[in-house]
Design a protein around this motif. Structure first.
Motif, PDB file in Angstrom:
ATOM      1  N   GLN A 143       1.557   9.041  -6.054  1.00  0.00           N
ATOM      2  CA  GLN A 143       1.942  10.812  -5.969  1.00  0.00           C
ATOM      3  C   GLN A 143       2.962  11.053  -6.962  1.00  0.00           C
ATOM      4  O   GLN A 143       2.895  12.097  -7.555  1.00  0.00           O
ATOM      5  CB  GLN A 143       2.710  10.788  -4.414  1.00  0.00           C
ATOM      6  CG  GLN A 143       1.659  10.810  -3.429  1.00  0.00           C
ATOM      7  CD  GLN A 143       2.311  11.024  -2.085  1.00  0.00           C
ATOM      8  OE1 GLN A 143       3.541  11.494  -1.814  1.00  0.00           O
ATOM      9  NE2 GLN A 143       1.480  10.951  -0.894  1.00  0.00           N
ATOM     10  N   GLU A 156       1.085   4.067  -2.802  1.00  0.00           N
ATOM     11  CA  GLU A 156       0.576   5.416  -2.454  1.00  0.00           C
ATOM     12  C   GLU A 156       1.979   6.394  -3.085  1.00  0.00           C
ATOM     13  O   GLU A 156       1.536   7.456  -3.854  1.00  0.00           O
ATOM     14  CB  GLU A 156       0.726   5.653  -1.071  1.00  0.00           C
ATOM     15  CG  GLU A 156      -0.265   7.028  -0.420  1.00  0.00           C
ATOM     16  CD  GLU A 156      -1.266   7.421  -1.216  1.00  0.00           C
ATOM     17  OE1 GLU A 156      -1.255   8.621  -1.705  1.00  0.00           O
ATOM     18  OE2 GLU A 156      -2.154   6.786  -1.644  1.00  0.00           O
ATOM     19  N   GLU A 164       0.853  -1.263   0.003  1.00  0.00           N
ATOM     20  CA  GLU A 164      -0.082   0.038   0.059  1.00  0.00           C
ATOM     21  C   GLU A 164       0.798   1.214   0.138  1.00  0.00           C
ATOM     22  O   GLU A 164       0.557   2.296  -0.646  1.00  0.00           O
ATOM     23  CB  GLU A 164      -0.859  -0.056   1.118  1.00  0.00           C
ATOM     24  CG  GLU A 164      -2.307  -0.628   0.893  1.00  0.00           C
ATOM     25  CD  GLU A 164      -3.149  -0.840   2.128  1.00  0.00           C
ATOM     26  OE1 GLU A 164      -3.072   0.039   3.229  1.00  0.00           O
ATOM     27  OE2 GLU A 164      -4.124  -1.855   2.211  1.00  0.00           O
TER      28      GLU A 164
END
Ligand code: AMP
Length: 148
Positions: A71, A67, A63
């Motif tokens: 970004q 993430e 995860e």
């Protein structure tokens, strides 16, 4: 020759990725094509010294990687004035996911980097080689060299 309409740029965030991105961007402008970005987070097995590789992947770590990739791709999308819908962050095998996302989204050109310095045998075992082999659309393998 017809213009490409949807170009998918596969990014691994290696030091070479700006060169691959530049080629895709240039083609997208020339063809007035939609440009999408993809990064695939590989879910490698986490080894355990006592029990062997019983954990298929660490969920938290995956995860976090998703993430962080999201970004980075979103930042790049903003700098290229691309909408967020053009950003794909997937989990799995880059070879398979790049081809799947291309097929499911009407992509007609995939742009990947290729480490030609390893020779044809290794090229065929690489991400670029596999995408060229399995994709149903055109694939541009941008040659990457160690000395660049
Ligand atoms: P490789 O043959 O694995 O060194 O990768 C060559 C090219 O495949 C890279 O320049 C990228 O275009 C693409 N690629 C490799 N790994 C990934 C990844 N995890 N996500 C998206 N694209 C990738």
């Amino acid at each position: 020759m017809e213009n490409y309409r949807h170009i998918l740029l596969a990014l691994d965030f290696s030091e070479h990725h700006p060169k691959v991105a530049e080629r895709a961007l240039d083609l997208a402008h020339k063809h007035e094509a939609k440009l999408s970005l993809i990064h695939v987070v590989e879910n490698l097995p986490i080894g355990d010294t006592s029990y062997g590789p019983i954990v298929p992947f660490d969920l938290d770590l995956t995860e976090q990687m998703v993430e962080s990739a999201r970004q980075r791709l979103n930042q790049l999308a903003v700098s290229l004035q691309l909408p967020k819908e053009n950003v794909y962050v997937e989990i799995g095998s880059p070879k398979a996911e790049i081809v799947r996302v291309a097929e499911e989204n009407g992509v007609d050109l995939i742009v990947v980097g290729s480490h030609g310095r390893h020779g044809i045998a290794l090229l065929l075992g690489s991400t670029a080689g596999s995408v060229i082999h399995h994709a149903k659309c055109d694939v541009l393998a941008v040659r990457l060299r160690a000395d660049e």
